[in-house]
Write a protein that holds these residues in place. Structure first.
Motif, PDB file in Angstrom:
ATOM      1  N   MET A  41      25.604  20.724  22.053  1.00  0.00           N
ATOM      2  CA  MET A  41      25.497  21.756  23.050  1.00  0.00           C
ATOM      3  C   MET A  41      26.765  21.783  23.902  1.00  0.00           C
ATOM      4  N   THR A  42      27.166  22.985  24.224  1.00  0.00           N
ATOM      5  CA  THR A  42      28.308  23.138  25.112  1.00  0.00           C
ATOM      6  C   THR A  42      27.794  23.388  26.533  1.00  0.00           C
ATOM      7  N   LYS A  43      28.692  23.445  27.473  1.00  0.00           N
ATOM      8  CA  LYS A  43      28.347  23.637  28.882  1.00  0.00           C
ATOM      9  C   LYS A  43      29.012  24.905  29.410  1.00  0.00           C
ATOM     10  N   TYR A  44      28.403  25.484  30.426  1.00  0.00           N
ATOM     11  CA  TYR A  44      28.973  26.639  31.126  1.00  0.00           C
ATOM     12  C   TYR A  44      28.730  26.432  32.614  1.00  0.00           C
ATOM     13  N   THR A  45      29.745  26.622  33.427  1.00  0.00           N
ATOM     14  CA  THR A  45      29.613  26.530  34.875  1.00  0.00           C
ATOM     15  C   THR A  45      29.595  27.941  35.450  1.00  0.00           C
ATOM     16  N   THR A  46      28.553  28.236  36.195  1.00  0.00           N
ATOM     17  CA  THR A  46      28.368  29.588  36.704  1.00  0.00           C
ATOM     18  C   THR A  46      29.382  29.960  37.777  1.00  0.00           C
ATOM     19  N   ILE A  47      29.594  31.262  37.873  1.00  0.00           N
ATOM     20  CA  ILE A  47      30.342  31.821  38.991  1.00  0.00           C
ATOM     21  C   ILE A  47      29.337  32.638  39.808  1.00  0.00           C
ATOM     22  N   ALA A  48      29.589  32.821  41.075  1.00  0.00           N
ATOM     23  CA  ALA A  48      28.659  33.550  41.938  1.00  0.00           C
ATOM     24  C   ALA A  48      28.366  34.933  41.358  1.00  0.00           C
ATOM     25  N   GLY A  49      27.085  35.248  41.248  1.00  0.00           N
ATOM     26  CA  GLY A  49      26.675  36.547  40.732  1.00  0.00           C
ATOM     27  C   GLY A  49      26.310  36.558  39.265  1.00  0.00           C
ATOM     28  N   ASP A  50      26.553  35.468  38.544  1.00  0.00           N
ATOM     29  CA  ASP A  50      26.150  35.392  37.138  1.00  0.00           C
ATOM     30  C   ASP A  50      24.643  35.601  37.021  1.00  0.00           C
ATOM     31  N   MET A  51      24.231  36.234  35.922  1.00  0.00           N
ATOM     32  CA  MET A  51      22.816  36.416  35.613  1.00  0.00           C
ATOM     33  C   MET A  51      22.592  35.940  34.180  1.00  0.00           C
ATOM     34  N   TRP A  52      21.343  35.619  33.864  1.00  0.00           N
ATOM     35  CA  TRP A  52      21.023  35.049  32.548  1.00  0.00           C
ATOM     36  C   TRP A  52      21.571  35.885  31.396  1.00  0.00           C
ATOM     37  N   ASP A  53      21.328  37.179  31.421  1.00  0.00           N
ATOM     38  CA  ASP A  53      21.765  38.014  30.298  1.00  0.00           C
ATOM     39  C   ASP A  53      23.282  38.062  30.163  1.00  0.00           C
ATOM     40  N   GLY A  54      23.975  38.084  31.281  1.00  0.00           N
ATOM     41  CA  GLY A  54      25.433  38.080  31.239  1.00  0.00           C
ATOM     42  C   GLY A  54      25.992  36.771  30.713  1.00  0.00           C
ATOM     43  N   ILE A  55      25.361  35.676  31.094  1.00  0.00           N
ATOM     44  CA  ILE A  55      25.788  34.366  30.591  1.00  0.00           C
ATOM     45  C   ILE A  55      25.541  34.282  29.087  1.00  0.00           C
ATOM     46  N   ALA A  56      24.377  34.771  28.647  1.00  0.00           N
ATOM     47  CA  ALA A  56      24.078  34.774  27.207  1.00  0.00           C
ATOM     48  C   ALA A  56      25.121  35.596  26.450  1.00  0.00           C
ATOM     49  N   TYR A  57      25.492  36.735  26.997  1.00  0.00           N
ATOM     50  CA  TYR A  57      26.495  37.566  26.338  1.00  0.00           C
ATOM     51  C   TYR A  57      27.861  36.888  26.319  1.00  0.00           C
ATOM     52  N   LYS A  58      28.279  36.316  27.451  1.00  0.00           N
ATOM     53  CA  LYS A  58      29.589  35.659  27.535  1.00  0.00           C
ATOM     54  C   LYS A  58      29.690  34.446  26.627  1.00  0.00           C
ATOM     55  N   THR A  59      28.634  33.668  26.543  1.00  0.00           N
ATOM     56  CA  THR A  59      28.711  32.397  25.837  1.00  0.00           C
ATOM     57  C   THR A  59      28.214  32.449  24.404  1.00  0.00           C
ATOM     58  N   LEU A  60      27.239  33.329  24.135  1.00  0.00           N
ATOM     59  CA  LEU A  60      26.636  33.374  22.799  1.00  0.00           C
ATOM     60  C   LEU A  60      26.870  34.698  22.082  1.00  0.00           C
ATOM     61  N   GLY A  61      27.435  35.684  22.793  1.00  0.00           N
ATOM     62  CA  GLY A  61      27.795  36.938  22.152  1.00  0.00           C
ATOM     63  C   GLY A  61      26.729  37.999  22.118  1.00  0.00           C
ATOM     64  N   ASP A  62      25.544  37.731  22.704  1.00  0.00           N
ATOM     65  CA  ASP A  62      24.462  38.709  22.648  1.00  0.00           C
ATOM     66  C   ASP A  62      23.431  38.398  23.725  1.00  0.00           C
TER      67      ASP A  62
END
Length: 70
Positions: free
Chosen positions: A1-22
């Motif tokens: 598993m990789t890691k992602y550190t959030t930035i203010a305002g991130d939301m679940w769907d946006g993180i999924a798109y940024k990190t997993l592509g969908d």
């Protein structure tokens, strides 16, 4: 598993798109980080576990190439 550190305002769907592509991986992302499941909008600095994406089968493939029958 990789890691992602959030930035203010991130939301679940946006993180999924940024990190997993969908955005379709949102549920899998939440399941990998149950301690944060109640957050909708993230503050900065939260480290999330990013699960490995599943291999997606293109819908335009005929059924015999998708490995399933109609």
């Amino acid at each position: 598993m990789t890691k992602y550190t959030t930035i203010a305002g991130d939301m679940w769907d946006g993180i999924a798109y940024k990190t997993l592509g969908d955005e379709a991986y949102t549920d899998k992302l939440i399941k990998a980080n149950p301690q944060f499941r109640r957050l909708v909008i993230f503050p900065a600095g939260i480290t999330l576990d990013i699960p490995e994406p599943e291999a997606r089968i293109p819908a335009e493939l005929p059924p015999w190439k998708r490995g399933r029958t109609l």
